[in-house]
Design an enzyme around this catalytic site. Structure first.
Site, PDB file in Angstrom:
ATOM      1  CG  ASP A   1      -0.497   5.478   4.153  1.00 34.70           C
ATOM      2  OD1 ASP A   1      -1.159   5.501   3.088  1.00 34.70           O
ATOM      3  OD2 ASP A   1      -0.633   6.334   5.050  1.00 34.70           O
TER       4      ASP A   1
ATOM      5  CB  SER B   1      -8.393  10.688  -2.958  1.00 30.23           C
ATOM      6  OG  SER B   1      -7.646  11.495  -2.078  1.00 30.23           O
TER       7      SER B   1
ATOM      8  NE  ARG C   1      -9.588  12.197   6.848  1.00 32.70           N
ATOM      9  CZ  ARG C   1      -8.522  11.635   6.289  1.00 32.70           C
ATOM     10  NH1 ARG C   1      -7.914  12.237   5.290  1.00 32.70           N
ATOM     11  NH2 ARG C   1      -8.043  10.493   6.737  1.00 32.70           N
TER      12      ARG C   1
ATOM     13  CG  ASN D   1      -4.806  14.260   3.612  1.00 31.84           C
ATOM     14  OD1 ASN D   1      -4.792  15.409   3.160  1.00 31.84           O
ATOM     15  ND2 ASN D   1      -5.449  13.277   3.009  1.00 31.84           N
TER      16      ASN D   1
ATOM     17  CG  HIS E   1      -1.868   1.221   1.174  1.00 35.54           C
ATOM     18  ND1 HIS E   1      -3.166   1.138   0.696  1.00 35.54           N
ATOM     19  CD2 HIS E   1      -1.689   2.523   1.512  1.00 35.54           C
ATOM     20  CE1 HIS E   1      -3.733   2.328   0.759  1.00 35.54           C
ATOM     21  NE2 HIS E   1      -2.852   3.199   1.264  1.00 35.54           N
ATOM     22  CB  CYS E   2       3.238   2.841  -1.479  1.00 37.92           C
ATOM     23  SG  CYS E   2       3.613   1.650  -2.761  1.00 37.92           S
ATOM     24  CG  HIS E   3      -0.948   6.475  -2.030  1.00 35.82           C
ATOM     25  ND1 HIS E   3      -2.162   5.897  -2.321  1.00 35.82           N
ATOM     26  CD2 HIS E   3      -0.886   6.497  -0.668  1.00 35.82           C
ATOM     27  CE1 HIS E   3      -2.798   5.589  -1.199  1.00 35.82           C
ATOM     28  NE2 HIS E   3      -2.036   5.936  -0.179  1.00 35.82           N
TER      29      HIS E   3
HETATM   30  O1  LIG Z   1      -6.371   8.867   5.230  1.00 39.04           O
HETATM   31  C1  LIG Z   1      -5.969   9.474   4.208  1.00 39.04           C
HETATM   32  O2  LIG Z   1      -5.894  10.709   4.147  1.00 39.04           O
HETATM   33  C2  LIG Z   1      -5.606   8.691   3.018  1.00 39.04           C
HETATM   34  C3  LIG Z   1      -5.732   9.279   1.759  1.00 39.04           C
HETATM   35  C4  LIG Z   1      -5.525   8.523   0.659  1.00 39.04           C
HETATM   36  C5  LIG Z   1      -5.756   9.054  -0.673  1.00 39.04           C
HETATM   37  O3  LIG Z   1      -5.823  10.276  -0.799  1.00 39.04           O
HETATM   38  O4  LIG Z   1      -5.912   8.231  -1.596  1.00 39.04           O
HETATM   39  O5  LIG Z   1      -5.139   7.221   0.748  1.00 39.04           O
HETATM   40  C6  LIG Z   1      -4.943   6.621   1.962  1.00 39.04           C
HETATM   41  O6  LIG Z   1      -4.592   5.428   1.958  1.00 39.04           O
HETATM   42  C7  LIG Z   1      -5.200   7.372   3.129  1.00 39.04           C
END
Ligand SMILES: O=C(O)c1cc(C(=O)O)oc(=O)c1
Length: 294
Positions: A249, A73, A126, A254, A27-29
């Site tokens: 993560d 997101s 949010r 945020n 789980h990473c972005h």
């Molecule tokens: O809790 C969060 O702010 C968050 C946001 C996002 C995202 O913006 O995708 O992804 C995550 O895994 C956790």
């Protein structure tokens, strides 16, 4: 663009814990780079660039072999940045997309070819403006073979989501365990409700992730080294060891007010999965079953 946010550590420490060969950060972005991949007009936060080069450097620094990139997101339903990271990984990354539920079949097939193996439904107000359950169910029913659905929600809406979750016709992965209040301990109301969900179906998986969020000082938690998280989550990993995965993560969307050290996040692994056998399942066997089955 104003107020771009940095939510990741500039110089994370080297963890004491060494992951086993083949370990997956599941789980990473990636964020951008924005010059190539602009953020969504509906983004709720606008981060600095955190692209694939940074992600792969962190992967190597922390001792991992592969990544699962989850569409953030801030990129909405345009998965180009996620696909770009996968394409640059030499087969060492796969991904989870966020799609417009009206997506045609051939676009789903193209995402599959690009390394996507699941879609994410986000219920956090949010982060997204709406989460249409009927449309989500419709698209969940026509995913490419072998895909799953990832759901991100907070503990207080778990009961309300149950009929929706029960109706999803493919395996499910729950992001960050549905955000339990870890200060309640391993037998608290939130963990008990989450176990009930896991017991309802054998194809519900979860991510034992995010000590930095679930045990954050700003949320009333203990903060690093996140002792409440370790205490609440270790029994869950033990009891559901064949359907749990793990991730950093990074770049911690945020979390700019309490930026975690990724080395410390990796050092949580032996606290929630104390044996070599559990670590192998959490970091190698389980994520490979979900993301590299083909
Ligand atoms: O809790 C969060 O702010 C968050 C946001 C996002 C995202 O913006 O995708 O992804 C995550 O895994 C956790």
């Amino acid at each position: 663009m104003t107020n771009r946010i940095t939510s990741w550590h500039p110089n994370p420490s080297k963890p004491s814990y060494t992951p086993p060969p083949g370990a997956v950060d599941a789980h990473c972005h990636v964020f951008g780079p924005v010059a190539q991949f602009p953020f969504s007009a509906k983004a709720k936060y606008i981060p600095e660039d955190a692209g694939p080069d940074m992600l792969f450097a962190l992967r190597d620094h922390l001792g991992f072999e592969k990544n699962v990139v989850v569409q953030a997101s801030c990129h909405g339903t345009d998965n180009a940045a996620t696909l770009d990271a996968i394409a640059k990984s030499n087969g060492k990354a796969r991904g989870v997309a966020v799609v417009d539920p009206a997506i045609p079949e051939e676009e789903l097939a193209a995402l599959h070819d690009g390394g996507i193996r699941g879609i994410r439904f986000n219920f956090l107000k949010r982060l997204v403006d709406n989460a249409p359950k009927d449309k989500f169910l419709e698209v969940a029913g026509r995913l490419p073979k072998g895909w799953h659905v990832v759901i991100y929600f907070e503990a207080d809406i778990l009961e309300e989501l149950r009929p929706f979750i029960d109706a999803i016709p493919v395996p499910l992965v729950i992001d960050h365990m549905g955000r339990p209040d870890v200060s309640q301990g391993p037998d608290g109301a939130d963990m008990t409700a989450f176990r009930k969900l896991l017991d309802s179906r054998e194809d519900i998986w979860f991510k034992a992730t995010c000590p930095e969020r679930l045990d954050a000082i700003k949320e009333g938690g203990l903060g690093d080294p996140w002792d409440d998280f370790a205490r609440a989550v270790a029994p869950l990993v033990e009891d559901y060891q064949d359907r749990v995965i793990w991730g950093t993560d990074w770049p911690h969307p945020n979390m700019q007010d309490e930026i975690p050290d990724d080395g410390h996040i990796v050092d949580m692994i032996p606290r929630i999965a104390p044996t070599a056998e559990l670590q192998q399942k959490l970091l190698v066997t389980n994520p490979n079953r979900l993301y590299w089955a083909d």
